[in-house]
Write a protein that holds these residues in place. Structure first.
Motif, mmCIF file in Angstrom:
data_model
loop_
_atom_site.group_PDB
_atom_site.id
_atom_site.type_symbol
_atom_site.label_atom_id
_atom_site.label_comp_id
_atom_site.label_asym_id
_atom_site.label_seq_id
_atom_site.Cartn_x
_atom_site.Cartn_y
_atom_site.Cartn_z
ATOM 1 N N PHE A 100 -5.574 9.093 -6.873
ATOM 2 C CA PHE A 100 -4.579 9.121 -7.951
ATOM 3 C C PHE A 100 -5.226 8.852 -9.309
ATOM 4 C CE2 PHE A 100 -1.926 7.543 -4.264
ATOM 5 C CZ PHE A 100 -1.520 8.821 -3.931
ATOM 6 N N THR A 101 -4.726 9.541 -10.311
ATOM 7 C CA THR A 101 -5.325 9.396 -11.642
ATOM 8 C C THR A 101 -4.304 8.963 -12.700
ATOM 9 O OG1 THR A 101 -4.947 11.759 -11.981
ATOM 10 C CG2 THR A 101 -7.154 11.114 -11.280
ATOM 11 N N GLU A 102 -3.016 9.062 -12.400
ATOM 12 C CA GLU A 102 -1.983 8.791 -13.421
ATOM 13 C C GLU A 102 -1.948 7.319 -13.811
ATOM 14 O OE1 GLU A 102 -1.543 10.259 -10.520
ATOM 15 O OE2 GLU A 102 -0.184 11.974 -10.624
ATOM 16 N N ASN A 103 -1.846 6.449 -12.796
ATOM 17 C CA ASN A 103 -1.733 5.011 -13.058
ATOM 18 C C ASN A 103 -2.770 4.241 -12.250
ATOM 19 O OD1 ASN A 103 0.829 4.480 -14.763
ATOM 20 N ND2 ASN A 103 1.427 6.037 -13.280
ATOM 21 N N THR A 104 -3.294 3.191 -12.862
ATOM 22 C CA THR A 104 -4.308 2.382 -12.180
ATOM 23 C C THR A 104 -3.920 0.915 -12.230
ATOM 24 O OG1 THR A 104 -6.039 3.958 -12.781
ATOM 25 C CG2 THR A 104 -6.763 1.759 -12.149
ATOM 26 N N LEU A 105 -3.950 0.296 -11.066
ATOM 27 C CA LEU A 105 -3.742 -1.147 -10.956
ATOM 28 C C LEU A 105 -5.084 -1.780 -10.611
ATOM 29 C CD1 LEU A 105 -2.050 -3.777 -10.517
ATOM 30 C CD2 LEU A 105 -1.752 -3.028 -8.140
ATOM 31 N N VAL A 106 -5.511 -2.724 -11.424
ATOM 32 C CA VAL A 106 -6.782 -3.407 -11.170
ATOM 33 C C VAL A 106 -6.482 -4.859 -10.830
ATOM 34 C CG1 VAL A 106 -9.063 -3.976 -12.090
ATOM 35 C CG2 VAL A 106 -7.869 -1.938 -12.927
ATOM 36 N N LEU A 107 -6.896 -5.303 -9.664
ATOM 37 C CA LEU A 107 -6.713 -6.706 -9.305
ATOM 38 C C LEU A 107 -8.022 -7.446 -9.559
ATOM 39 C CD1 LEU A 107 -4.704 -6.510 -5.942
ATOM 40 C CD2 LEU A 107 -3.817 -6.971 -8.248
ATOM 41 N N ALA A 108 -7.950 -8.481 -10.385
ATOM 42 C CA ALA A 108 -9.118 -9.326 -10.625
ATOM 43 C C ALA A 108 -9.114 -10.411 -9.555
ATOM 44 C CB ALA A 108 -9.065 -9.921 -12.028
ATOM 45 N N LEU A 109 -10.048 -10.296 -8.624
ATOM 46 C CA LEU A 109 -10.073 -11.177 -7.450
ATOM 47 C C LEU A 109 -11.431 -11.838 -7.338
ATOM 48 C CD1 LEU A 109 -8.409 -8.680 -4.956
ATOM 49 C CD2 LEU A 109 -7.352 -10.751 -5.880
ATOM 50 N N ASN A 110 -11.438 -13.145 -7.246
ATOM 51 C CA ASN A 110 -12.699 -13.882 -7.305
ATOM 52 C C ASN A 110 -13.455 -13.393 -8.541
ATOM 53 O OD1 ASN A 110 -14.675 -15.705 -6.606
ATOM 54 N ND2 ASN A 110 -15.624 -14.385 -5.078
ATOM 55 N N THR A 149 0.827 -1.215 0.000
ATOM 56 C CA THR A 149 0.000 0.000 0.000
ATOM 57 C C THR A 149 0.863 1.267 0.000
ATOM 58 O OG1 THR A 149 -1.819 -1.178 1.011
ATOM 59 C CG2 THR A 149 -1.891 1.211 1.185
ATOM 60 N N LYS A 150 1.898 1.296 0.859
ATOM 61 C CA LYS A 150 2.768 2.479 0.945
ATOM 62 C C LYS A 150 3.420 2.773 -0.398
ATOM 63 C CE LYS A 150 4.453 2.664 5.639
ATOM 64 N NZ LYS A 150 5.319 1.793 6.397
ATOM 65 N N THR A 151 3.901 1.718 -1.046
ATOM 66 C CA THR A 151 4.566 1.889 -2.345
ATOM 67 C C THR A 151 3.585 2.415 -3.391
ATOM 68 O OG1 THR A 151 5.844 -0.037 -1.715
ATOM 69 C CG2 THR A 151 6.104 0.708 -3.974
ATOM 70 N N LEU A 152 2.368 1.892 -3.359
ATOM 71 C CA LEU A 152 1.356 2.371 -4.314
ATOM 72 C C LEU A 152 1.108 3.863 -4.097
ATOM 73 C CD1 LEU A 152 -1.259 -0.566 -4.260
ATOM 74 C CD2 LEU A 152 0.429 -0.088 -6.035
ATOM 75 N N VAL A 153 1.031 4.271 -2.832
ATOM 76 C CA VAL A 153 0.810 5.691 -2.513
ATOM 77 C C VAL A 153 2.001 6.511 -2.999
ATOM 78 C CG1 VAL A 153 0.570 7.372 -0.631
ATOM 79 C CG2 VAL A 153 -0.725 5.222 -0.571
ATOM 80 N N LYS A 154 3.215 6.030 -2.673
ATOM 81 C CA LYS A 154 4.434 6.750 -3.082
ATOM 82 C C LYS A 154 4.486 6.923 -4.604
ATOM 83 C CE LYS A 154 8.841 5.395 -3.458
ATOM 84 N NZ LYS A 154 9.425 4.151 -3.459
ATOM 85 N N LYS A 193 -8.744 3.038 -0.385
ATOM 86 C CA LYS A 193 -9.020 4.368 0.170
ATOM 87 C C LYS A 193 -7.772 5.244 0.082
ATOM 88 C CE LYS A 193 -11.688 6.052 3.996
ATOM 89 N NZ LYS A 193 -12.022 5.788 5.404
ATOM 90 N N ALA A 194 -6.624 4.649 0.402
ATOM 91 C CA ALA A 194 -5.366 5.415 0.434
ATOM 92 C C ALA A 194 -4.933 5.869 -0.960
ATOM 93 C CB ALA A 194 -4.271 4.567 1.068
ATOM 94 N N THR A 195 -5.416 5.179 -1.997
ATOM 95 C CA THR A 195 -4.933 5.484 -3.350
ATOM 96 C C THR A 195 -6.029 6.063 -4.253
ATOM 97 O OG1 THR A 195 -5.422 3.231 -4.117
ATOM 98 C CG2 THR A 195 -3.208 3.604 -3.243
ATOM 99 N N ALA A 196 -7.210 6.274 -3.685
ATOM 100 C CA ALA A 196 -8.391 6.632 -4.498
ATOM 101 C C ALA A 196 -8.202 7.910 -5.308
ATOM 102 C CB ALA A 196 -9.618 6.755 -3.610
#
Ligand code: IPE
Ligand code: IPE
Ligand code: MG
Length: 259
Positions: free
Chosen positions: A134-144, A97-102, A129-132
């Motif tokens: 940001f608009t430059e890059n998006t990571l989408v995790l396909a889970l279940n 999470t911290k890295t994603l925020v950074k 919530k912590a990354t909501a």
């Protein structure tokens, strides 16, 4: 003849770089077996690849990355493997999470995430919530995630909206219906990569990938590198996406728009 609905390309015309890359991360088990290790070791190494590929995507200038991390069918694996995968997911989210925020990467999910264990759901909520913002890059995790359950969920939500008078059945179109998919706010994937040499889609983004380019890499996911991703992008750049038109039509349109 009625005009066929034209798929909207998410990638700007003439751009060699995909806007959205989606990856079926496959081959962790075989990677481990080749080394006489338990399957979970393959998944552990797979997590390290995930971290490297998130960075690589950003560095290459790809704005959207979707990773198929757990399918609805994966619940059918041995219980200890499913438990270990959930544990790894929780560990990844806590650590990352911290890295994603950074790095200003927004995290989103697609899939029936409400069925995931509570600890994973909580970590997901914290990270999203912590990354909501940001608009430059998006990571989408396909889970279940499963494309067929996605269609069922979307059809149900759409039917409820029609019943509530929020949608009119007569106005139904792909543009309206697709807003009820998990991917409502995401561009379609331009490039879908599957690692490990398998050449099937395994219930992944069946509708959104309607006009995606597919690349099947023989590399097992734990061994997949930034160079492999760059090679796939280069191959993508050499392909001609015709969307039902002819090559000549596209060339004419290209010269017209460059004039
Ligand atoms: C992909 O690796 C990870 C998940 C599906 C969670 P696999 O575990 O499917 O690896 P193989 O296909 O058995 O080698
Ligand atoms: C697809 O891989 C699912 C994920 C990568 C999460 P699988 O390994 O589960 O697919 P199949 O069973 O070989 O089709
Ligand atoms: Mg597999």
């Amino acid at each position: 003849m009625p005009a066929a609905s034209s798929p909207v390309p998410s990638q700007p015309k003439g751009s060699a770089l995909p806007t959205h890359v989606a990856i079926i991360m496959d081959g962790n088990g075989r990677w481990a077996r080749q080394r006489g290790l338990p399957r979970i070791e393959g998944h552990r190494r797979g997590v390290e690849t995930v971290r490297a590929i998130i960075d690589a995507t950003r560095e290459l200038g790809i704005r959207y990355l979707t990773l198929y991390a757990f399918s609805v069918e994966n619940w059918n694996r041995p219980q200890d493997e499913v438990g270990a995968l959930m544990g790894l997911l929780e560990y990844f989210l806590k650590r990352e999470t911290k890295t994603l925020v950074k790095n200003r990467v927004r995290l989103l999910t697609i899939g029936r995430t409400h069925e995931l264990p509570a600890v994973v759901r909580n970590q997901l909520e914290v990270a999203m919530k912590a990354t909501a913002k940001f608009t430059e890059n998006t990571l989408v995790l396909a889970l279940n995630y499963g494309a067929r359950t996605e269609v069922v969920d979307a059809a149900r939500a759409y039917a409820a909206a029609v019943a509530a008078g929020k949608e009119k059945l007569n106005d139904s179109s792909w543009a309206t219906f697709s807003r009820y998919l998990y991917t409502a706010d995401l561009p379609d994937p331009d490039l879908v990569i599957r690692t490990s040499g398998e050449t099937r889609v395994s219930n992944f983004l069946l509708l959104q990938g309607a006009y995606a380019e597919f690349i099947f890499s023989p590399v097992l996911w734990p061994d997949f590198t930034k160079a492999d991703l760059a090679t796939a992008c280069a191959e993508f750049g050499r392909r001609e996406r015709r969307y039902g038109q002819t090559s000549e039509q596209l060339k004419l349109a290209g010269t017209a728009s460059s004039r």
